[in-house]
Write an enzyme that holds these catalytic residues in place. Structure first.
Site, PDB file in Angstrom:
ATOM      1  N   GLU A  14       0.837  -1.208   0.000  1.00 53.67           N
ATOM      2  CA  GLU A  14       0.000   0.000   0.000  1.00 53.67           C
ATOM      3  C   GLU A  14       0.872   1.258   0.000  1.00 53.67           C
ATOM      4  O   GLU A  14       2.074   1.212   0.225  1.00 53.67           O
ATOM      5  CB  GLU A  14      -0.907   0.033   1.240  1.00 53.67           C
ATOM      6  CG  GLU A  14      -2.248  -0.658   1.073  1.00 53.67           C
ATOM      7  CD  GLU A  14      -3.248   0.147   0.241  1.00 53.67           C
ATOM      8  OE1 GLU A  14      -2.840   1.187  -0.326  1.00 53.67           O
ATOM      9  OE2 GLU A  14      -4.409  -0.264   0.165  1.00 53.67           O
ATOM     10  N   ARG A  97      -7.543   0.775  13.385  1.00 54.38           N
ATOM     11  CA  ARG A  97      -6.155   1.045  13.036  1.00 54.38           C
ATOM     12  C   ARG A  97      -6.146   2.097  11.937  1.00 54.38           C
ATOM     13  O   ARG A  97      -7.109   2.230  11.171  1.00 54.38           O
ATOM     14  CB  ARG A  97      -5.414  -0.208  12.576  1.00 54.38           C
ATOM     15  CG  ARG A  97      -5.826  -0.734  11.204  1.00 54.38           C
ATOM     16  CD  ARG A  97      -4.759  -1.657  10.628  1.00 54.38           C
ATOM     17  NE  ARG A  97      -5.154  -2.299   9.394  1.00 54.38           N
ATOM     18  CZ  ARG A  97      -5.070  -1.731   8.185  1.00 54.38           C
ATOM     19  NH1 ARG A  97      -4.651  -0.487   8.058  1.00 54.38           N
ATOM     20  NH2 ARG A  97      -5.422  -2.415   7.107  1.00 54.38           N
ATOM     21  N   ASN A  99      -5.221   3.774   8.395  1.00 56.06           N
ATOM     22  CA  ASN A  99      -5.192   3.174   7.068  1.00 56.06           C
ATOM     23  C   ASN A  99      -4.609   4.177   6.071  1.00 56.06           C
ATOM     24  O   ASN A  99      -3.561   4.761   6.299  1.00 56.06           O
ATOM     25  CB  ASN A  99      -6.603   2.719   6.682  1.00 56.06           C
ATOM     26  CG  ASN A  99      -6.624   1.752   5.519  1.00 56.06           C
ATOM     27  OD1 ASN A  99      -5.823   0.823   5.470  1.00 56.06           O
ATOM     28  ND2 ASN A  99      -7.526   1.963   4.577  1.00 56.06           N
ATOM     29  N   ASN A 146     -10.352   5.514   2.974  1.00 58.07           N
ATOM     30  CA  ASN A 146      -9.425   5.196   1.897  1.00 58.07           C
ATOM     31  C   ASN A 146      -9.468   6.275   0.815  1.00 58.07           C
ATOM     32  O   ASN A 146     -10.288   7.200   0.850  1.00 58.07           O
ATOM     33  CB  ASN A 146      -9.772   3.837   1.281  1.00 58.07           C
ATOM     34  CG  ASN A 146      -8.560   2.960   1.087  1.00 58.07           C
ATOM     35  OD1 ASN A 146      -7.476   3.443   0.741  1.00 58.07           O
ATOM     36  ND2 ASN A 146      -8.727   1.672   1.318  1.00 58.07           N
ATOM     37  N   ASP A 196     -10.177   1.473  -3.445  1.00 58.17           N
ATOM     38  CA  ASP A 196      -9.068   1.399  -2.498  1.00 58.17           C
ATOM     39  C   ASP A 196      -8.260   2.691  -2.624  1.00 58.17           C
ATOM     40  O   ASP A 196      -8.826   3.773  -2.693  1.00 58.17           O
ATOM     41  CB  ASP A 196      -8.236   0.148  -2.767  1.00 58.17           C
ATOM     42  CG  ASP A 196      -7.473  -0.336  -1.534  1.00 58.17           C
ATOM     43  OD1 ASP A 196      -6.809   0.492  -0.880  1.00 58.17           O
ATOM     44  OD2 ASP A 196      -7.515  -1.536  -1.233  1.00 58.17           O
TER      45      ASP A 196
END
Length: 289
Positions: A14, A97, A99, A146, A196
């Site tokens: 990522e 968490r 991202n 995202n 994403d």
């Protein structure tokens, strides 16, 4: 069209970020957890371990890297691997968490969080991290934050929710970092794939990794799907324009959660891929440390 640039076998590759000063591409493997340094000129990679899951990173004006951990941010010296604390987000729920994140035109690091449990709930938040380490809450009620990106003029911010399969945008003030009301720009379906990570091109179009459909979607500022590019493996995670003229498109991918049949059919899952001549990117600012 796409070729394998580095066979990383990342569990969750990522957050690719182009480092123009060094001619390098930085990215993370969220679950390893590590920061990955890739030299496009030589193909050499280097992995730098970090203490916790790392959702994203930012390149700083100082040359350091800012890395989003579970509920905190740390500074990473890319030369030595030394890590120092930078900010703690005490208001993050324990099941979350951090991202996806990206530096905005205001010089701040915008980073969102997600519910890290299998059965996800809208506990995610969007943060604006200032150069002095202070954090501002900017959105809530997210499931998987995202797809942060900004238009080339810095006047529009895009933000997706992967689990809800939606893309929103808002007016943005580059001088103050303030946003106008958020508005729904597009809903995604199985054909386009869940949104994403993302990048913006020089024409102001939004390039989104359709992680569940194996494609890269190019979306106009009004939400129209302009075109798409089929990806060579399932689960592309985030595009990044790189190179001297930002005309090389790098895309990360993931292999975590894929069954043995998928891994056998696509052994390069989790790799870093590249393509030339698909478009030219808009520069991503540096964190104003």
């Amino acid at each position: 069209m796409f070729s394998l640039a580095a066979d990383l076998r990342a569990q969750v590759g990522e957050s690719p970020v182009w480092d123009a000063a060094r001619g390098l591409l930085w990215m993370v493997d969220i679950l390893a957890p590590c920061v990955i340094r890739f030299d496009p000129a030589t193909g050499v990679t280097r992995r730098i371990p970090v203490p916790e899951v790392c959702g994203s990173l930012a390149l700083c004006r100082s040359g350091a890297l800012l890395v989003a951990q579970r509920a905190s941010l740390v500074r990473l010296d890319p030369a030595t691997g030394a890590i120092t604390p930078f900010a703690t987000l005490a208001e993050e729920p324990g099941e979350n968490r951090l991202n996806d994140g990206k530096v905005g035109p205001d010089g701040c690091f915008w980073v969102g969080s997600m519910d890290d449990r299998p059965e996800k709930h809208p506990t995610g938040l969007l943060w604006r991290i200032k150069p002095d380490g202070r954090a501002e809450r900017r959105r809530e009620g997210l499931v998987v934050s995202n797809g942060l990106a900004w238009s080339p003029d810095g006047r529009t911010i895009w933000h997706a929710d992967s689990r809800l399969a939606v893309l929103d945008c808002a007016d943005f003030d580059p001088a103050t970092g303030s946003t106008g009301p958020w508005r729904r720009l597009r809903d995604f379906d199985e054909a386009t794939g869940r949104p994403d990570g993302a990048a913006c091109d020089a024409q102001g179009n939004y390039w989104s990794a359709g992680v569940s459909a194996g494609r890269i979607n190019v979306i106009a500022p009004d939400g129209t799907l302009l075109r798409h590019f089929d990806f060579p493996v399932p689960a592309p995670t985030m595009p990044c324009f790189a190179g001297p003229d930002l005309s090389t498109l790098f895309v990360t991918s993931l292999r975590a959660g894929k069954d043995p049949a998928a891994l056998a059919a696509h052994p390069s899952l989790g790799g870093l891929f590249r393509a030339e001549g698909l478009g030219q990117g808009a520069p991503v600012p540096l964190f104003a440390d």
